[in-house]
Design a protein around this motif. Structure first.
Motif: not given
Length: 288
Positions: A129-148
């Motif tokens: 999140a330190v890469a962003l000026t607005d971390p409030s709109r940032f989260l993790g979306t951990h998909f799994f392989n294979p995604v479909p």
């Protein structure tokens, strides 16, 4: 599949196996998708098309393959993403510096209303999140392989993630026909910490000669009803990917995640799993 809660416009940064899978499921659900892929844009589109063809063969699509592929286009990198995207998912390799650079570039390209997510499987959201000026709109979306084919998406709430962003992400996951879990920010989250812990111990058992790979896997499949044993699962994830995650977790959580020498040796030899044709199992005669 319902499409009412899906974002209309989605960006995915990274057109490898995971990124293409994420693009595929959003496009199949009705979203317009832009893949940012610097290395090979045509290969990224080919992965999406191949995945859709396989889904079509199983009767999983609500529209013709060509119509869904028509919702997907590519650009060369994050600076080329359109500003009006509703969601951007970063899906580049598990290299913190690379992810930080990508996230910074994404935020510069998109509007302040765009939700920005990372598909990291191990790096703390606060660290990225330190890469962003607005971390409030940032989260993790951990998909799994294979995604479909996977049914789970692990949503990781960072220290600054807003309730609105988290609620929107949960609705998107459910509109994809998947199940969400919400976890608080920590290296490895819930799934990678548990999965890597089991996988590393299975590798140590193989290294120590406790049993062969097939017997170790069958012990968990038949004894504990795991759908796939930890060594075969490591082959599918990629031994190189699992090694990188283990090294990160060892650095942040302690020695219990120290990678076994057998894992290091196999990665050094290029025996990184199914994608290479050889891991703990021989995959050379099986299609990818």
């Amino acid at each position: 599949m319902t499409t009412t809660a899906l974002p209309a416009r989605v960006g995915v940064v990274g057109g490898g196996r995971m990124g293409a899978g994420i693009a595929q499921v959003f496009a199949a659900g009705g979203s317009s998708v832009v893949i940012a892929e610097a290395a090979d844009q045509s290969a990224a589109l080919d992965r999406v098309r191949t995945g859709l063809q396989r889904a079509d063969e199983r009767g999983k699509l609500d529209a013709p393959v060509d119509a869904i592929v028509g919702r997907v286009r590519t650009v060369a990198g994050p600076p080329d993403l359109p500003a009006d995207l509703d969601l951007v998912v970063e899906a580049v390799p598990e290299i913190p510096a690379l992810k930080l650079d990508v996230l910074t570039a994404v935020e510069k390209a998109v509007s302040p209303a765009t939700t920005i997510a990372t598909n990291t499987s191990s790096i703390a959201i606060a660290e990225l999140a330190v890469a962003l000026t607005d971390p409030s709109r940032f989260l993790g979306t951990h998909f799994f392989n294979p995604v479909p084919a996977s049914t789970l998406v692990e949503l990781v709430r960072g220290p600054s993630t807003s309730d609105t962003v988290l609620d929107a992400a949960r609705s998107w996951v459910r509109a994809l026909g998947k199940t969400d879990i919400v976890v608080n920010d920590s290296p490895g989250f819930a799934t990678s910490r548990l999965g890597v812990c089991l996988g590393l111990e299975a590798i140590r058992m193989l290294e120590e000669g406790v049993a062969d790979a097939e017997s170790i896997d069958r012990a968990m499949e038949l004894g504990y009803r795991h759908p796939m044993g930890p060594l075969r699962s490591t082959d599918l994830v990629g031994l190189d990917v699992r090694l990188a995650i283990a090294e990160h977790l060892a650095a942040t959580l302690g020695d219990r995640f120290t990678p076994p020498q057998l894992l290091r040796d196999k990665v050094a030899r290029g025996e990184v799993g199914r994608k290479a044709g050889q891991g703990f199992y021989n995959w050379k005669d099986q299609t990818s």
